[in-house]
Design an enzyme around this catalytic site. Structure first.
Site, PDB file in Angstrom:
ATOM      1  N   TYR A 271      -0.056  -1.578  -3.488  1.00 20.08           N
ATOM      2  CA  TYR A 271       1.360  -1.841  -3.723  1.00 20.08           C
ATOM      3  C   TYR A 271       1.981  -0.830  -4.677  1.00 20.08           C
ATOM      4  O   TYR A 271       3.181  -0.580  -4.620  1.00 20.08           O
ATOM      5  CB  TYR A 271       1.579  -3.285  -4.181  1.00 20.08           C
ATOM      6  CG  TYR A 271       1.660  -4.189  -2.980  1.00 20.08           C
ATOM      7  CD1 TYR A 271       2.817  -4.232  -2.210  1.00 20.08           C
ATOM      8  CD2 TYR A 271       0.569  -4.917  -2.549  1.00 20.08           C
ATOM      9  CE1 TYR A 271       2.898  -4.984  -1.058  1.00 20.08           C
ATOM     10  CE2 TYR A 271       0.628  -5.675  -1.389  1.00 20.08           C
ATOM     11  CZ  TYR A 271       1.799  -5.709  -0.648  1.00 20.08           C
ATOM     12  OH  TYR A 271       1.878  -6.438   0.494  1.00 20.08           O
ATOM     13  N   HIS A 424       0.481 -10.723  -5.213  1.00 20.98           N
ATOM     14  CA  HIS A 424      -0.491 -10.071  -4.333  1.00 20.98           C
ATOM     15  C   HIS A 424      -1.910 -10.121  -4.882  1.00 20.98           C
ATOM     16  O   HIS A 424      -2.803  -9.462  -4.364  1.00 20.98           O
ATOM     17  CB  HIS A 424      -0.072  -8.630  -4.067  1.00 20.98           C
ATOM     18  CG  HIS A 424       1.166  -8.548  -3.225  1.00 20.98           C
ATOM     19  ND1 HIS A 424       1.220  -9.068  -1.958  1.00 20.98           N
ATOM     20  CD2 HIS A 424       2.399  -8.072  -3.484  1.00 20.98           C
ATOM     21  CE1 HIS A 424       2.442  -8.892  -1.465  1.00 20.98           C
ATOM     22  NE2 HIS A 424       3.171  -8.295  -2.375  1.00 20.98           N
TER      23      HIS A 424
END
Lengths: 742, 742
Positions: A271, A424
């Site tokens: 990410y 996440h």
């Protein structure tokens, strides 16, 4: 008086003109007028730049030949309208750049025509028909993709700004850009007003169009968030993450919060790579338009540090370690990293190591930074980018755990003792993965998702991501009583993180990282020490893994090893079942087939396997009560979303305090061409715990040539200066520092 | 008179000297005196040759530095004594070559010392202590390895022949070479006296030492087998193959029998590669010493043809198709193929395509043929070796089936309609494997063996080779009533073979191969036609598979597809079981887990998958009674000898005559770096059987753009000249040749 007034008026005019000129110079975001001139002067003399330009020109010319399509939105990721609008945003940005560099009006006209087409549909466009997102976009099913679009299209608009008439600009700004920016921000605060990679895209989108439009309100909204907005602090998004618990928002908060001072991004490298582009491209725009903000010096230069951190979070092939939700295969060859490398080189201190990565990328940005990189490469300044061992702290202040990477020859240990990692994150405290020369030896599963592959749940997260990939048992770390860390709950996980005990890479032959976690299972403390040791008795460095568990209750402990490859040999007997049943019923256990179970009366359990022409051996100090279990991922997987890969679990029942000690050796080679197997056996004949107290754990490692080495780790006082004396088998060992090895 | 006598005597002396000189010229096998002079003249001017020489020199110098070890034999393959003796044979051969080329006596001395050491142990050496082989060796556990040793060591002896004293030679020949040659031949007729790759090694070993020793008896024994030997015609070896049913033996018979006129070797490419070395190296020796034998012209030049066949039996990466027992990964980079390519170039017609393979191999033989290749490469003569579609007949006369390879763009179909393939054959009539750019799309499993990896059954065949890999269900072909072809019996399989119906690659857009098999299941005829079709409606060529079954009984038919990769999507509903059970109880079915079962009321069954960034879709014309089954290899595999790979089976029950029609499309791409999925869906909307009679089968293929194409195959008369007229849906189709496509 008149003369005076005239002078004053002229001065005012001059100031106004200056302001106006300053405000209206275009391009100014990524390309600058001055930069474009420099680029033009160097054209045809820089192979890397020219190749990138030529490739782009061919691509865009082909796109232009196909004509413009701006379909009415209807699909999820991977579907036609999604793919088309996504492609359009890249094509416009790139056509804009080509217009600036090549001065060919066909590119400007193409961008203009497409923008006007978007303007004509956008003004009456309802929310996207697909409703799965917590924040629906208009062109796309989620605001995130709309923001991506605006980040790119702002650049295109900047490039053709002067080509457009004032009326055209006004029309676009009024009917397209301003409402677009509003939709993704003030109309979607649950998306925009938070600290999250999604929001970073939102901030950058609003800020970049603000810079082009010279719209202070938008620029401020980008930097500081929506002013005076009250958010529900308990609300959560689709992934279970809090939307805005702390009330922080805006681009600066998004730099402040998720990055540690070392540049580690709390969601992990996959990410970070995704978030990197808006961070850097908006920072570049700010640096060009608002240099007084000194954005690259913000938080002690963390943006540029983060690029270095990110590059170090990749394996020998440049692929990012799939910490948290990370799709395997993403690497520094992605365009976002071309941006990162070029910007880091240009706005940083011209690290020649970055040039070698740019050479591998075979691509540069078509802007000032890409020009600098292409010049550097042409002038032979490139040097190898050498990745060493590195400890990256996590948390805004660098005090919330981290990721320790130990590198020794071709072996890489990635030890994760970081924070939850936002929505996440995985429940994987003190887990690790292990690589040899870019190939997985012990894997981190990564995510259960096929990004942008429509056939697999629209390319979005699959339900197995929650039921398998995030669960503790999916990782190479301890599971107590078949439950995940922090009860598998995001809000509990977000409150805690492991504590670093020691990271020491000062001796390249014995490097170690050690951390403790006390909250994953209340009442249980886990203390894991991992060392990579290079020693004469071994062909390659080996990994030593010491996991101490202290608990005030009696538990079952599972320690999995997700080895990659085919079982070669064990030193224990095991039974394979006639039928396969899942190992458990929940917390990820329901996804594991129980493929075999055994035990041993030997002092060590040994398992060796073969992968990609290399041999590996796990040696573990076990007792005859330990269950030695083979598992296979893939149970309860009705759509074949999971990979059928292997695992090995050491299960210890009815225990409170315990110690798991293992080594992983990489050794030898096998070639199917020469059919010759070299050094296919372990070099370890015995692995023994010779001392285990509150303060010290000592492990004796004996090689097949009967040479014994002793490793002692100080469990409580790990300071560099501390001196220790320990008596083992009537012999005194004295040393200073966190460990002893001899 | 005295003068006359003197003249006569002088003449006789001259003749004797000539004979003696001719008989004793050394080296003469691989290197020749003349060749060595040429090589010396070119040294340092040929990069490929010099690099090979330099690499060899470094290796051998390092070996010499380690000293000589000739341990008393005790291990199986992979064990120390095995590995050491194997290494010694290579080192001696190579040291011999270095002595010739570099004229440095240290190499000759090394070979001499090692040979004398072998001589001292061999004369009293009993049979090897390991008893698993049907023919025990002395240095190794099987005569095969002893023969390998003598093939290499003969060359070493030849190279240092003149360096040795006559006494030394006598000692070596008497105590080592002659008894060694006798042990592997007259003392081991079950090994030597047959047509088999093992025997080829034996023949070459005896022949080569015979050539060096100028021993006519040994040379004749090599060429023609042991004279006047009566063998038991019903005896079988470990693998279940007849030892000598036909009574044929010797090197020439070993050329005559297993090679088809096209050069296909009946055991398949993996064993051809293995057998190739002794064939060619002995042939080279014969050519040099006995050119009158014209060995390279034997059987219409089949030895050189076989090299071309073998190269064509490799995929885009040069890896051999794993037909029969073949370990995956073996490729034309193996040393045996360096020999093959160089000899083929030199003794053949200097095909410039071979030079490009030599360039990839980065290695040449250090002999006359290697010199010629290195010269060719240096002179820029190399051209790409282009592999086209090819049909390779099987059987000594080329009348016993074969292997058809269709190539179209990056796609390769390998269709097997060959003979049983000796003891290494699989029960896989009319099976196929499919490749894209060197990667498996639908795999042939290959063997269940880890060659030379001691931990896996001593590196030998694993029991799963018989219980799984050889069985029909392990292949992409039809299984009737869960039984293997020919009852899985070697002696039945050896009597039969499929019959070619047609092979036609004349139109590169529509290539097909078709064959029939009537003996695999008595009373059942299978007729399979496979075509690769390149058509405008498709991104890449697609595979069309038409399998007609005619039976005089009612049966269950299973047609498996061993697709490589992860399931993406199906168009049918299926259930996955809560527990996994084996699909059956024997004939390989006991090794398959039943992972899912479904059915469909649609006219077509569709399954798509993703592998290595490429999409694939199977479309099959099925009925709602068909069972659609997912399977996974690995049941009843107590030592993890099998790879956990996937399969899909179409099962049709209670049927006599039936037709399976399927297409396999390769399409699109996915990159985890760009995360972009391109053309991820099938282009076929309908696949329909529109006619199926004794004489014709017609398939309509409709694309998603609603364009229909018709494929008709003539089932009975496939001649090129035949004209056909068929009425389908009231429309007449007329064409000549075996198929129609429009």
């Amino acid at each position: 008086m008149i003369k005076y007034l005239t002078t004053v008026l002229l001065s005012i005019c001059a100031i106004l003109i200056t302001i106006s000129t300053a405000a209206q110079e275009h391009p100014s975001l990524i390309l600058t007028k001055e930069g474009v001139e420099k680029i033009k002067a160097e054209l045809s003399s820089l192979p890397l730049f020219d190749a990138s330009l030529q490739k782009l020109k061919e691509e865009i010319d082909a796109e232009i030949a196909l004509g413009i399509d701006t379909p009415i939105p209807k699909d999820y990721s991977g579907g036609y309208t999604h793919v088309r609008h996504k492609r359009n945003m890249f094509v416009m940005q790139q056509a804009g750049v080509l217009y600036q560099i090549l001065e060919d009006e066909k590119y400007a006209k193409y961008v203009k025509d497409m923008l006007l087409q978007y303007e004509s549909i956008y003004k009456t466009l309802p929310l996207h028909p697909k409703t799965r997102s917590y924040a629906q976009g208009k062109l796309f099913w989620q605001c995130l993709n709309d923001s991506n679009w605006l980040v790119y299209v702002s650049q295109a608009y900047d490039c053709i700004y002067n080509y457009l008439s004032a009326a055209e600009r006004k029309k676009l700004e009024k009917n397209l850009f301003r409402p677009f920016a509003d939709h993704i921000s003030v109309d979607s605060p649950q998306f925009y007003q938070r600290v999250h990679n999604h929001s970073t895209w939102g901030n950058a989108a609003v800020g970049m169009i603000g810079l082009v439009m010279n719209d202070k309100e938008l620029i401020d909204r980008a930097l500081y968030g929506i002013p005076d907005l009250e958010m529900d602090k308990t609300a959560k998004d689709d992934d279970g993450g809090f939307i805005n618990k702390e009330g922080k928002a805006g681009f600066l908060a998004n730099i402040e919060e998720p990055f540690s001072p070392d540049g580690y991004y709390n969601e992990g490298p996959y990410y970070q790579r995704y978030a990197m582009y808006p961070f850097l491209i908006f920072a570049e725009g700010l640096q060009n338009v608002k240099p007084e903000l000194k954005i690259f010096e913000y938080k002690d230069g963390v943006l540029l540090k983060s690029i270095n951190a990110l590059l170090n979070l990749s394996d020998a092939d440049g692929e990012f370690f799939p910490l948290n939700d990370g799709q395997k295969g993403m690497s520094y060859y992605t365009d976002a990293l071309v941006t990162a490398v070029d910007i880091s080189y240009y706005y940083g201190n011209q690290d020649p190591g970055l040039l070698s990565i740019a050479e591998k990328q075979k691509k540069v940005l078509l802007d000032d930074s890409g020009l600098a990189v292409a010049l550097g490469v042409k002038n032979g300044k490139a040097k190898p980018f050498i990745k060493k061992s590195i400890n990256l702290s996590d948390g805004p202040g660098g005090k919330q755990g981290g990721v320790g990477i130990l590198r020794s020859d071709d072996l890489e240990l990635v030890f994760k003792y970081a924070t939850q990692g936002s929505s996440h994150g995985h429940y994987d405290k003190l887990s690790y993965s292990y690589y040899e020369n870019g190939d997985e030896v012990l894997q981190d599963y990564g995510l259960a998702r096929f990004v942008n592959i429509e056939q697999k749940g629209g390319g979005n997260y699959l339900k197995e991501n929650k039921t398998w990939a995030k669960q503790t048992i999916a990782h190479n770390t301890l599971v107590q009583n078949e439950k995940s860390h922090y009860q598998g709950k995001y809000d509990i996980g977000s409150k805690h993180n492991p504590i670093l005990h020691v990271f020491d890479d000062s001796n390249s032959n014995v490097q170690l990282v050690s951390a403790k976690e006390t909250n994953a299972y209340p009442g249980t403390e886990m203390h894991r020490t991992m060392a990579i040791i290079k020693d004469d008795g071994f062909e390659k460095p080996f990994l030593l893994d010491i996991l101490r568990v202290k608990s005030d209750s009696t538990n079952q402990y599972d320690l999995p090893f997700y080895f990659m490859g085919q079982v070669l040999k064990t030193n224990f007997e095991y039974e394979v079942p006639k039928i396969l049943e899942p190992l458990g019923i929940d917390n990820g256990y329901q996804h594991l087939w129980s493929e075999g179970c055994g035990s041993t009366t030997e002092k060590n359990t040994k398992l060796s396997w073969l992968e990609k022409g290399r041999f590996y051996t796990l040696t573990s100090a076990t007792s005859e009560d330990d269950e030695l279990r083979f598992v296979r991922i893939g149970a309860n997987d009705p759509e074949f979303n999971l990979r059928r890969e292997a695992g090995f679990i050491i299960r210890r029942k009815d225990t409170d305090n315990t110690l798991f000690v293992s080594t992983i050796e990489a050794h030898g080679s096998y070639s199917p061409v020469s059919e010759s197997a070299v050094n296919s056996n372990s070099s370890i004949s015995a692995l023994e715990v010779v001392l285990d107290t509150e303060d010290y754990t000592a492990i004796s490692i004996t090689t097949v040539k009967d040479i014994s080495k002793l490793f002692i780790v100080a469990n409580t006082n790990a300071s560099k200066e501390a001196t220790h004396t320990v008596k083992i088998n009537n012999k005194n060992y004295e040393w200073s520092g966190s460990y002893y090895f001899k």
